[in-house]
Scaffold this active site. Structure first.
Site, mmCIF file in Angstrom:
data_model
loop_
_atom_site.group_PDB
_atom_site.id
_atom_site.type_symbol
_atom_site.label_atom_id
_atom_site.label_comp_id
_atom_site.label_asym_id
_atom_site.label_seq_id
_atom_site.Cartn_x
_atom_site.Cartn_y
_atom_site.Cartn_z
ATOM 1 C CD GLU A 1 1.059 -5.887 5.303
ATOM 2 O OE1 GLU A 1 2.000 -6.731 5.485
ATOM 3 O OE2 GLU A 1 0.240 -5.987 4.260
ATOM 4 C CB ALA B 1 -0.764 -0.128 1.272
ATOM 5 C CD GLU C 1 -3.117 -7.607 2.178
ATOM 6 O OE1 GLU C 1 -2.570 -6.403 1.964
ATOM 7 O OE2 GLU C 1 -3.628 -7.955 2.974
ATOM 8 N N GLY D 1 0.593 -5.186 0.884
ATOM 9 C CA GLY D 1 -0.643 -5.080 -0.238
ATOM 10 C C GLY D 1 0.021 -5.498 -1.708
HETATM 11 N N1 3HC Z 1 4.567 3.557 0.191
HETATM 12 C C1 3HC Z 1 5.009 4.837 -0.295
HETATM 13 N N2 3HC Z 1 6.582 5.144 -0.512
HETATM 14 C C2 3HC Z 1 7.104 4.038 -0.712
HETATM 15 C C3 3HC Z 1 6.763 2.645 0.016
HETATM 16 C C4 3HC Z 1 5.326 2.693 0.020
HETATM 17 N N3 3HC Z 1 4.837 1.464 0.364
HETATM 18 N N4 3HC Z 1 7.795 2.038 -0.228
HETATM 19 C C5 3HC Z 1 8.921 2.779 -0.496
HETATM 20 N N5 3HC Z 1 8.418 3.779 -0.518
HETATM 21 C C6 3HC Z 1 9.367 5.103 -0.936
HETATM 22 C C7 3HC Z 1 10.523 5.280 -0.140
HETATM 23 O O1 3HC Z 1 10.046 6.126 1.142
HETATM 24 C C8 3HC Z 1 11.346 6.127 -0.630
HETATM 25 O O2 3HC Z 1 11.068 7.297 -0.875
HETATM 26 P P1 3HC Z 1 12.168 8.356 -1.071
HETATM 27 O O3 3HC Z 1 13.158 8.200 -2.271
HETATM 28 O O4 3HC Z 1 11.559 9.839 -1.052
HETATM 29 O O5 3HC Z 1 13.056 8.441 0.099
HETATM 30 C C9 3HC Z 1 11.248 5.210 -2.162
HETATM 31 O O6 3HC Z 1 10.196 4.720 -2.139
HETATM 32 C C10 3HC Z 1 12.464 4.249 -2.320
HETATM 33 O O7 3HC Z 1 12.009 3.523 -1.202
HETATM 34 P P2 3HC Z 1 13.514 2.568 -0.671
HETATM 35 O O8 3HC Z 1 14.858 3.863 -0.477
HETATM 36 O O9 3HC Z 1 13.408 1.999 0.447
HETATM 37 O O10 3HC Z 1 14.014 1.783 -1.744
HETATM 38 P P3 3HC Z 1 14.688 0.265 -1.582
HETATM 39 O O11 3HC Z 1 14.917 -0.229 -2.969
HETATM 40 O O12 3HC Z 1 15.966 0.107 -0.447
HETATM 41 O O13 3HC Z 1 13.635 -0.690 -0.939
HETATM 42 C C11 3HC Z 1 11.442 -1.427 -0.482
HETATM 43 C C12 3HC Z 1 12.493 -0.863 -1.491
HETATM 44 C C13 3HC Z 1 12.032 -3.150 -0.037
HETATM 45 C C14 3HC Z 1 10.035 -1.593 -1.374
HETATM 46 C C15 3HC Z 1 11.296 -0.769 0.546
HETATM 47 O O14 3HC Z 1 11.025 0.683 0.243
HETATM 48 C C16 3HC Z 1 10.336 -1.138 1.508
HETATM 49 O O15 3HC Z 1 10.504 -1.906 2.463
HETATM 50 N N6 3HC Z 1 8.944 -0.413 1.551
HETATM 51 C C17 3HC Z 1 7.780 -0.600 2.215
HETATM 52 C C18 3HC Z 1 7.206 -1.864 2.017
HETATM 53 C C19 3HC Z 1 6.078 -2.068 2.649
HETATM 54 O O16 3HC Z 1 6.050 -1.941 3.857
HETATM 55 N N7 3HC Z 1 4.829 -2.435 2.500
HETATM 56 C C20 3HC Z 1 3.725 -2.866 2.919
HETATM 57 C C21 3HC Z 1 2.983 -1.446 3.177
HETATM 58 S S1 3HC Z 1 1.547 -1.480 4.212
HETATM 59 C C22 3HC Z 1 0.340 -2.444 3.198
HETATM 60 O O17 3HC Z 1 0.684 -2.774 2.318
HETATM 61 C C23 3HC Z 1 -0.946 -2.496 4.003
HETATM 62 C C24 3HC Z 1 -1.825 -3.455 3.145
HETATM 63 O O18 3HC Z 1 -1.816 -4.662 3.891
HETATM 64 C C25 3HC Z 1 -3.263 -2.894 3.174
#
Ligand code: 3HC
Length: 695
Positions: A126, A64, A106, A103
């Site tokens: 999450e 997400a 999912e 997400g």
């Molecule tokens: N939403 C918004 N922005 C995101 C994001 C996300 N899910 N994931 C990464 N970003 C942004 C980062 O903040 C960063 O922004 P910036 O350049 O302005 O600082 C940019 O994208 C690049 O991210 P990274 O520097 O972290 O890039 P990497 O290549 O090192 O890592 C990644 C990539 C493994 C995807 C890592 O970013 C990550 O772990 N992201 C989070 C993933 C996550 O937690 N997903 C679950 C979200 S909750 C959800 O899905 C709820 C659902 O169940 C309803």
């Protein structure tokens, strides 16, 4: 990137849905709406027999859009999109690659089959953001993997690779080639029947009460403070007890409760803090190439630093004063590496490389003539450090970066001894250096921009969180620690026991209370600093001498078996050291203090208010770039509970005006210590937050 983040095309009888929302294809509102209408359009297209989703760029959907949390929800939600895909009359396959997380996974589980490219990682992060999977993940994953495996994935937030996902049944097959081509092939295989498909939601789940009970007990033991893990278990439990639609409804309720929790806000702040700290003024400078590392010093720090670099693939030469010191340092590194192999952090192949020459030792700095980066981790004494840096000035090649790992000393004064101050920087590691994630990159007056950029590039390769700090006594972290340590001492002088202080802070969420940490780090370190600074200590400052008395008695904490607590093989639990209590008692008497009781709440309030005060001053004088940098330092180097977001994030939740009032109140007892930082006062007067300074 195309104008809309989701586009469709028809290749033969396969309808393709491309998701293109850089950098990580987060499922923002436009992506969700785009997928839902793409599915509708292709389902209605008579020329399409199967639909295949794939991601453009480095990954399928990485989850997400975290930036949307806390804002008003926009329809369609991710849950609806997943159910919409699952309900599609035509078969839908997901071709996943990169980091298919949360997400994103999912959405893939809502599809009727899943193919992953090699290198794919999947997981449900999450819980690390204070959430549970909220788009059917807690209901669909157990239908594919069984309860136990789904629980492990969802409550840990850990990622697994494509092979492991295949073994668990989360994916159906491994694919190959570029994502678009692999997606076409997956679609064709669905049509030909070579790739079976079914709706995940129509599968059953075998009950597994034992796995649920075991996980509940584990969480109660290991993460008693956290809200989300328990909700994860409740949601997964529902997958075996309720029909999928009801399970998804329950999951939604639990997800929303998590979304509203302050822990979610803190954890999301910590996620962004980890990334925000990389935004430095020197970000556009090109880092210097670094392959060969020199480490001066084979003590705990030097060995830990050498280990960190070896684990990250660098070659390292360690320099010690004599053969004995070197042998001890090398033995510590070998022990660290053996531990890393045991924990699966180091492959046998890399260990063989290290043993074949990637790690060497010497007893003079001349051995570092070819090093690209030299880190001095010698005794914490200015004369020792200046002597080493003048030797390095002669021995190191042109362009080599000369770094000091000093925890407190003036990096400008160290740089000034060399003929190349632009190449000198502070790289402050935290013990154990191969484990702790924080690296303070201390930028001196003359440090060149590309040297700073190199510090950050190297930190990234080491897997560390680098934070830019200015020069001052203790930089960001130790300077703040020196201040709040006094708050702990004053609490003890005024009547709280070290154990009471520790318990209150552990209940707040710190893994260890301050006295347990002081014992672990060694009481002699702060004692040496106190002696060094004794001459400059202001006369108005209250001084608690009981820790000096303990040190004078040779009791330095864990390493001597006695500190604030007692240690040893035959010691159960964490008994307080009666001698420490006697020294405290004597100092109270000497100061004419009648001890009083403090509630846990008051202990936490005073300690954190002190931390926030110095954190505000560190921001105000520019030692830290932004409040979020200070939060990162405390989170990644000082055990600040991640779910609380960091001291200045916490300060915003308390409110500047309330903090000012609190400090003014405490100042009635001790006006010297409890001075209100001007920045905090300004924020209070203007009704602003520290977050407003993060830019
Ligand atoms: N939403 C918004 N922005 C995101 C994001 C996300 N899910 N994931 C990464 N970003 C942004 C980062 O903040 C960063 O922004 P910036 O350049 O302005 O600082 C940019 O994208 C690049 O991210 P990274 O520097 O972290 O890039 P990497 O290549 O090192 O890592 C990644 C990539 C493994 C995807 C890592 O970013 C990550 O772990 N992201 C989070 C993933 C996550 O937690 N997903 C679950 C979200 S909750 C959800 O899905 C709820 C659902 O169940 C309803």
């Amino acid at each position: 990137m195309s104008e809309t983040p989701v586009t469709t095309e028809r290749v033969g009888r396969i309808g393709l849905v491309a998701i293109d929302n850089p950098p990580v294809n987060a499922a923002s509102h436009a992506v969700r709406a785009g997928i839902a209408s793409a599915i509708d359009a292709l389902a209605a297209d008579d020329g399409v027999d199967a639909i295949a989703l794939y991601g453009v760029g480095r990954t399928f959907i990485a989850g997400a859009d975290i930036r949307e949390f806390g804002k008003p929800p926009q329809s369609p939600g991710l849950t609806q999109v997943c159910s919409h895909i699952e309900a599609c009359a035509k078969p839908v396959v997901a071709l996943i690659h990169g980091t298919t997380l949360g997400g994103g996974l999912e959405i893939a589980l809502g599809c009727h089959a899943r193919v992953a490219l090699p290198g794919t990682q999947v997981g449900f992060p999450e819980v690390t953001l204070g959430l549970i999977p909220g788009a059917g993940g807690t209901q669909r994953a157990p239908r594919l993997t069984g309860i136990k495996a789904a629980l492990d994935l969802i409550t840990s937030g850990k990622r697994i690779d494509a092979d492991a996902a295949l073994t668990l049944g989360l994916i159906d097959r491994l694919g190959e080639g570029p994502p678009r081509e692999a997606a076409i092939k997956a679609g064709e295989d669905i049509v030909s029947g070579a790739l079976p498909h079914r709706r995940t939601g129509e599968l059953g789940v075998a009950p597994d009460e034992a796995a649920l009970d075991a996980k509940t007990a584990e969480i109660a033991r290991k993460q008693p403070n956290l809200f989300a893990p328990v909700r994860c278990v409740e949601a997964v439990a529902a997958s075996a007890r309720l029909p999928i639609a009801d399970g998804i409804a329950l999951e939604r309720t639990l997800f929303e409760a998590c979304l509203e929790s302050p822990q979610r806000a803190g954890l999301v702040h910590a996620f962004f803090a980890e990334r925000a700290v990389a935004k430095i003024p020197e970000a556009s400078a090109t880092p210097r190439p670094v392959e060969r590392i020199g480490v001066i010093g084979g003590g705990t720090m030097g060995s830990g630093i050498a280990t960190a670099f070896l684990l990250a693939g660098y070659s390292v030469t360690m320099v010690e004063r004599d053969a004995d010191g070197l042998a001890r340092g090398q033995a510590t590194v070998e022990k660290n590496l053996a531990g890393a192999v045991k924990r699966g952090k180091l492959s046998e192949a890399r260990l063989a490389d290290i043993n074949a020459g990637a790690f060497s030792g010497a007893t003079t700095v001349d051995a570092l003539a070819e090093a690209d980066l030299i880190i001095e981790a010698a005794f914490e004494d200015m004369a020792v450090k200046q002597d080493l840096f003048s030797q390095l000035d002669k021995a190191a090649k042109k362009g080599a970066i000369l770094a000091t790992n000093t925890s407190y000393l003036d990096v400008d004064a160290i740089a000034a001894i060399t003929s190349r101050p632009a190449d000198v920087i502070g790289l402050h590691f935290f013990s154990p250096a191969h484990v702790m994630r924080l690296l303070e990159v201390v930028v001196a007056d003359k440090t060149a921009a590309d040297v700073v950029a190199t510090g950050f590039a190297v930190a990234r390769k080491l897997g560390k969180v680098a934070v830019r700090a200015g020069v001052c006594e203790g930089f960001i972290g130790n300077r703040i620690l020196s201040h709040y340590r006094k708050a702990a001492e004053y609490l003890v002088m005024d009547g709280a026991s070290p154990a009471e202080v520790d318990r209150a802070l552990e209940d707040f969420g710190f893994a260890m209370g301050p006295h347990a940490v002081f014992d672990l780090a060694g009481l002699d370190i702060a004692w040496a600093a106190r002696k060094r600074l004794a001459a400059t200590r202001p006369a108005e400052e209250r001084y608690a001498a009981y820790a000096d008395k303990l040190c004078e008695a040779g009791q330095f904490g864990r390493k001597t078996g006695r500190g604030f607590y007692l240690y040893g093989e035959d010691v159960d639990g964490r008994p307080q050291n009666p001698e420490a209590l006697a020294f405290i008692e004597a100092e109270r008497e000497k100061a004419g203090i009648t001890p009083r009781t403090f509630s846990a709440e008051e202990i936490v309030q005073r300690y954190l208010t002190a931390m926030i005060a110095e954190a505000a001053r560190v921001v105000e004088d520019g030692t830290a770039l932004r409040p979020i940098d200070v939060d990162a330092v405390l989170l990644f180097g000082y055990g600040f509970p991640r779910f609380r977001g960091g001291p200045l994030f916490l300060a915003d939740t308390i409110g500047a005006a309330r903090l000012v009032r609190r400090m003014e109140d405490y100042a009635q007892e001790d006006p010297f210590y409890w001075q209100v930082p001007p920045l905090l006062r300004t924020l209070a007067e203007e009704d602003r937050t520290f977050a407003s300074l993060n830019g």
